[in-house]
Design a protein around this motif. Structure first.
Motif, PDB file in Angstrom:
ATOM      1  N   PHE A 113       0.831  -1.208   0.000  1.00 25.12           N
ATOM      2  CA  PHE A 113       0.000   0.000   0.000  1.00 25.12           C
ATOM      3  C   PHE A 113       0.866   1.259   0.000  1.00 25.12           C
ATOM      4  CE2 PHE A 113      -2.641  -3.275   2.026  1.00 25.12           C
ATOM      5  CZ  PHE A 113      -3.706  -3.275   1.151  1.00 25.12           C
ATOM      6  N   GLY A 114       2.055   1.147  -0.525  1.00 19.96           N
ATOM      7  CA  GLY A 114       2.961   2.284  -0.538  1.00 19.96           C
ATOM      8  C   GLY A 114       4.075   2.071   0.475  1.00 19.96           C
ATOM      9  N   ASP A 115       4.881   3.111   0.665  1.00 21.12           N
ATOM     10  CA  ASP A 115       6.007   3.030   1.595  1.00 21.12           C
ATOM     11  C   ASP A 115       5.481   3.090   3.021  1.00 21.12           C
ATOM     12  OD1 ASP A 115       8.400   3.041   2.859  1.00 21.12           O
ATOM     13  OD2 ASP A 115       8.964   5.082   2.283  1.00 21.12           O
ATOM     14  N   ASP A 116       5.528   1.938   3.732  1.00 15.13           N
ATOM     15  CA  ASP A 116       5.034   1.919   5.114  1.00 15.13           C
ATOM     16  C   ASP A 116       6.158   1.823   6.122  1.00 15.13           C
ATOM     17  OD1 ASP A 116       5.881  -0.599   4.513  1.00 15.13           O
ATOM     18  OD2 ASP A 116       4.029  -1.638   5.095  1.00 15.13           O
ATOM     19  N   THR A 117       7.374   2.125   5.699  1.00 17.71           N
ATOM     20  CA  THR A 117       8.480   2.131   6.655  1.00 17.71           C
ATOM     21  C   THR A 117       8.426   3.402   7.497  1.00 17.71           C
ATOM     22  OG1 THR A 117       9.937   3.166   5.034  1.00 17.71           O
ATOM     23  CG2 THR A 117       9.958   0.752   5.172  1.00 17.71           C
ATOM     24  N   LEU A 118       8.829   3.285   8.756  1.00 19.92           N
ATOM     25  CA  LEU A 118       8.785   4.411   9.681  1.00 19.92           C
ATOM     26  C   LEU A 118      10.066   5.219   9.571  1.00 19.92           C
ATOM     27  CD1 LEU A 118       7.175   5.748  11.987  1.00 19.92           C
ATOM     28  CD2 LEU A 118       8.421   4.262  13.573  1.00 19.92           C
ATOM     29  N   ASP A 119       9.939   6.511   9.348  1.00 22.96           N
ATOM     30  CA  ASP A 119      11.098   7.396   9.244  1.00 22.96           C
ATOM     31  C   ASP A 119      11.528   7.802  10.655  1.00 22.96           C
ATOM     32  OD1 ASP A 119      13.049   9.180   8.648  1.00 22.96           O
ATOM     33  OD2 ASP A 119      11.797  10.546   7.481  1.00 22.96           O
ATOM     34  N   THR A 120      12.441   7.011  11.228  1.00 22.98           N
ATOM     35  CA  THR A 120      12.867   7.275  12.614  1.00 22.98           C
ATOM     36  C   THR A 120      13.646   8.575  12.727  1.00 22.98           C
ATOM     37  OG1 THR A 120      14.828   5.896  12.245  1.00 22.98           O
ATOM     38  CG2 THR A 120      12.898   4.826  13.215  1.00 22.98           C
ATOM     39  N   ASP A 121      14.376   8.956  11.666  1.00 31.06           N
ATOM     40  CA  ASP A 121      15.126  10.212  11.723  1.00 31.06           C
ATOM     41  C   ASP A 121      14.193  11.403  11.896  1.00 31.06           C
ATOM     42  OD1 ASP A 121      17.486   8.859  11.414  1.00 31.06           O
ATOM     43  OD2 ASP A 121      17.587   9.134   9.251  1.00 31.06           O
ATOM     44  N   ALA A 122      13.026  11.339  11.289  1.00 30.70           N
ATOM     45  CA  ALA A 122      12.069  12.437  11.421  1.00 30.70           C
ATOM     46  C   ALA A 122      11.419  12.445  12.799  1.00 30.70           C
ATOM     47  CB  ALA A 122      10.996  12.320  10.335  1.00 30.70           C
TER      48      ALA A 122
END
Length: 284
Positions: A113-122
């Motif tokens: 369903f798209g990019d579901d990775t969590l941006d931990t840097d943000a």
């Protein structure tokens, strides 16, 4: 001193929840419980706390709570779907007995369903901003407790002043009476010694039992305790030192005492000083 604060901050794909607790400690001690996604933020969080807090055992809990939704996404990743179909065809061509991918497996495929990775840097800047907000509440709660403790300590200061004022006027007469009694005993014991020698001995003895300096220093230290408390800010270590000095003067007062009233006052002073010292251990 004790303190508590809790804050929540909405972020992309969820929320951050931060909780701060502190209990009494003479030193600054940390205990962090942070989710793995934000483990890299711990040094920066430690610096933020150290800049505001200098005393206490601090417990910090920071968690990321993923957002939950009841809506079903409408768009699938066409590129990923095509790649899975190609892979599926290649596998079944090589292994005809292989089971095709089910719809459920396809929908659960990472990135479908798209990019579901969590941006931990943000997330790190968001966590730091949340800590700054929580520290405001945390410091306010500690200030309220500090004000209560200061009131308790000032009440003990007032009590010490009352004890000193009550006993001070009686000390000269009591010492003079004791010296008269001592003069008579000396004359009876060493009648052959002239009056001048007895007078000299009494003058030396009077200097040894004089407590004017101790009472003056007690008053000066009490003035400083009041000044430090009214000035506010981090004052625990300074007050610790003043308690040592007050206790020193109370001990000297007791050792120089020649009458029971002064001895009793010295004991009462030491008790009140110890009560203040116990409360000061809780101050930053």
């Amino acid at each position: 001193m004790t303190g508590y604060a809790a804050r929540t901050r909405d972020v992309e794909r969820g929320a951050l929840h931060l909780e701060l607790k502190s209990v009494n400690s003479r030193y600054l001690d940390f205990q962090f419980r942070i989710c793995e996604e934000l483990r890299s933020a711990e040094p920066a969080l430690r610096e933020l706390i150290s800049a505001r807090i200098s005393r206490g055992k601090i417990e910090c809990r920071l968690n990321f709570v993923p957002a939950t939704t009841k809506t079903v996404p409408q768009a699938l990743s066409g590129e990923l779907l095509a790649r899975l179909a190609d892979f599926d065809a290649q596998v079944r061509a090589a292994l005809p007995q292989a089971t095709p991918l089910s719809v459920g497996e396809v929908l659960r495929w990472p990135g479908m369903f798209g990019d579901d990775t969590l941006d931990t840097d943000a997330l790190v800047p968001e966590a730091l901003a949340l800590m700054r907000e929580a520290l405001e509440d945390f410091a306010a709660s500690r200030e309220r407790e500090g004000a209560k403790l200061a009131a308790v300590i000032l009440e003990r200061v007032a009590r010490i002043r009352e004890l000193v004022r009550a006993v001070a006027p009686h000390i000269p007469a009591a010492q003079a009476a004791f010296q008269d009694k001592l003069r008579q005993r000396l004359q009876d014991a060493i009648g052959s010694v002239d009056d001048e020698r007895i007078r000299q001995e009494l003058v030396l003895f009077a200097a040894r039992i004089d407590v004017d300096e101790e009472l003056a220093r007690l008053s000066t230290h009490l003035d400083e305790v009041e000044r430090v408390l009214k000035a506010g800010g981090a004052s625990g270590k300074r007050l610790d030192f003043l308690m040592q000095e007050l206790n020193r003067e109370a001990n000297t007062l007791g050792s120089k005492s020649v009458v029971s009233a002064v001895s009793q006052t010295a004991m009462d002073l030491k008790l009140l000083i110890e009560q203040m010292r116990e409360q000061i251990q809780n101050l930053e």
